[in-house]
Write an enzyme that holds these catalytic residues in place. Sequence first.
Site, PDB file in Angstrom:
ATOM      1  N   HIS A   1      -1.987  -5.362   1.452  1.00  0.00           N
ATOM      2  CA  HIS A   1      -3.299  -5.974   1.202  1.00  0.00           C
ATOM      3  C   HIS A   1      -3.087  -7.385   0.685  1.00  0.00           C
ATOM      4  CE1 HIS A   1      -7.351  -6.655  -0.396  1.00  0.00           C
ATOM      5  NE2 HIS A   1      -6.731  -7.202  -1.430  1.00  0.00           N
TER       6      HIS A   1
ATOM      7  N   ASN B   1      -1.627  -0.042   7.330  1.00  0.00           N
ATOM      8  CA  ASN B   1      -1.202  -1.409   7.665  1.00  0.00           C
ATOM      9  C   ASN B   1      -0.426  -2.075   6.542  1.00  0.00           C
ATOM     10  OD1 ASN B   1      -3.311  -1.876   5.968  1.00  0.00           O
ATOM     11  ND2 ASN B   1      -4.580  -2.967   7.444  1.00  0.00           N
TER      12      ASN B   1
ATOM     13  N   GLU C   1     -10.084  -9.682  -7.698  1.00  0.00           N
ATOM     14  CA  GLU C   1      -9.082  -8.618  -7.533  1.00  0.00           C
ATOM     15  C   GLU C   1      -7.958  -8.755  -8.556  1.00  0.00           C
ATOM     16  OE1 GLU C   1      -9.925  -8.302  -2.715  1.00  0.00           O
ATOM     17  OE2 GLU C   1      -7.923  -8.837  -3.413  1.00  0.00           O
TER      18      GLU C   1
ATOM     19  N   TYR D   1     -12.290  -2.080  -3.106  1.00  0.00           N
ATOM     20  CA  TYR D   1     -12.817  -2.127  -1.741  1.00  0.00           C
ATOM     21  C   TYR D   1     -14.349  -2.082  -1.717  1.00  0.00           C
ATOM     22  CZ  TYR D   1      -8.188  -1.708   0.429  1.00  0.00           C
ATOM     23  OH  TYR D   1      -6.904  -1.951   0.868  1.00  0.00           O
TER      24      TYR D   1
ATOM     25  N   LYS E   1       0.827  -1.202   0.000  1.00  0.00           N
ATOM     26  CA  LYS E   1       0.000   0.000   0.000  1.00  0.00           C
ATOM     27  C   LYS E   1       0.872   1.267   0.000  1.00  0.00           C
ATOM     28  CE  LYS E   1      -3.915  -2.061   2.512  1.00  0.00           C
ATOM     29  NZ  LYS E   1      -4.796  -1.867   3.689  1.00  0.00           N
TER      30      LYS E   1
HETATM   31  P1  IDP Z   1      -7.818  -6.556   5.517  1.00  0.00           P
HETATM   32  O1  IDP Z   1      -6.970  -5.565   4.761  1.00  0.00           O
HETATM   33  O2  IDP Z   1      -7.069  -7.182   6.640  1.00  0.00           O
HETATM   34  O3  IDP Z   1      -8.471  -7.568   4.599  1.00  0.00           O
HETATM   35  P2  IDP Z   1     -10.464  -5.311   5.705  1.00  0.00           P
HETATM   36  O4  IDP Z   1     -11.404  -5.534   6.810  1.00  0.00           O
HETATM   37  O5  IDP Z   1     -10.762  -5.927   4.388  1.00  0.00           O
HETATM   38  O6  IDP Z   1      -8.998  -5.740   6.218  1.00  0.00           O
HETATM   39  O7  IDP Z   1     -10.333  -3.735   5.521  1.00  0.00           O
HETATM   40  C1  IDP Z   1      -9.676  -3.200   4.388  1.00  0.00           C
HETATM   41  C2  IDP Z   1      -8.769  -2.104   4.826  1.00  0.00           C
HETATM   42  O8  IDP Z   1      -9.549  -1.034   5.330  1.00  0.00           O
HETATM   43  C3  IDP Z   1      -7.831  -2.473   5.977  1.00  0.00           C
HETATM   44  O9  IDP Z   1      -6.644  -3.093   5.531  1.00  0.00           O
HETATM   45  C4  IDP Z   1      -7.560  -1.129   6.606  1.00  0.00           C
HETATM   46  O10 IDP Z   1      -6.537  -0.436   5.923  1.00  0.00           O
HETATM   47  C5  IDP Z   1      -8.864  -0.403   6.399  1.00  0.00           C
HETATM   48  N1  IDP Z   1      -9.706  -0.491   7.598  1.00  0.00           N
HETATM   49  C6  IDP Z   1     -10.416  -1.561   8.009  1.00  0.00           C
HETATM   50  N2  IDP Z   1     -11.069  -1.298   9.163  1.00  0.00           N
HETATM   51  C7  IDP Z   1     -10.755  -0.025   9.476  1.00  0.00           C
HETATM   52  C8  IDP Z   1     -11.121   0.830  10.545  1.00  0.00           C
HETATM   53  O11 IDP Z   1     -11.870   0.453  11.461  1.00  0.00           O
HETATM   54  N3  IDP Z   1     -10.580   2.090  10.516  1.00  0.00           N
HETATM   55  C9  IDP Z   1      -9.745   2.511   9.537  1.00  0.00           C
HETATM   56  N4  IDP Z   1      -9.386   1.733   8.497  1.00  0.00           N
HETATM   57  C10 IDP Z   1      -9.880   0.478   8.471  1.00  0.00           C
HETATM   58 MG    MG Z   2      -9.929  -7.352   3.138  1.00  0.00          MG
END
Ligand code: IDP
Ligand code: MG
Length: 152
Positions: free
Chosen positions: A117, A114, A128, A51, A11
């Site tokens: 992805h 984080n 994707e 997303y 990312k």
């Molecule tokens: P993942 O990346 O571990 O699959 P997902 O639940 O699919 O997690 O969420 C996609 C992305 O959205 C996450 O990687 C993170 O960057 C962001 N995200 C998810 N939940 C939150 C939140 O509660 N606050 C801010 N960003 C979030």
């Molecule tokens: Mg995800």
Amino acid sequence: MSTEQTLVLVKPDGVQRALAGAVISRLEARGLRIVAMKMLRLTPEMARRHYGAHVGKAFFPGLVEFITSSPVIAMVVEGQNAVEMVRRTMGATDPLQAQPGTIRGDLGVDIGHNLVHGSDSLESAAQEIRLFFSPEEILSYERDVDRWITGP
Ligand code: IDP
Ligand code: MG
């Protein structure tokens, strides 16, 4: 044994922090094989499609803004159980909860930053991968080392 393909993104924070190599190294070190790779900057349209599952959530607008803010490195990664292998190597979504030893648990701090992805299922991986790569961009090749990773 099932060989799978999954989509990985380094990312914008990973690229900006010069951690792309570290992320890629950890995937390679797990025996995964990169079969496609490109650097690109997501358009808002592409981000909304990628997303799509999160449309309507409070963090969605910020997520689209973040993922389009700077280039990402997109990869198709292949290997035995690649979807779960990548997910476990990344660690939990929130770096605070991610186990040490995972990418997010070692290198991340904040849920919105984080680093990486990885597709969460074979179905989303296929979707994707199609969003980021055309079939001709995905290579098929053998590595000599593969027999030392999974056996002949
Ligand atoms: P993942 O990346 O571990 O699959 P997902 O639940 O699919 O997690 O969420 C996609 C992305 O959205 C996450 O990687 C993170 O960057 C962001 N995200 C998810 N939940 C939150 C939140 O509660 N606050 C801010 N960003 C979030
Ligand atoms: Mg995800």
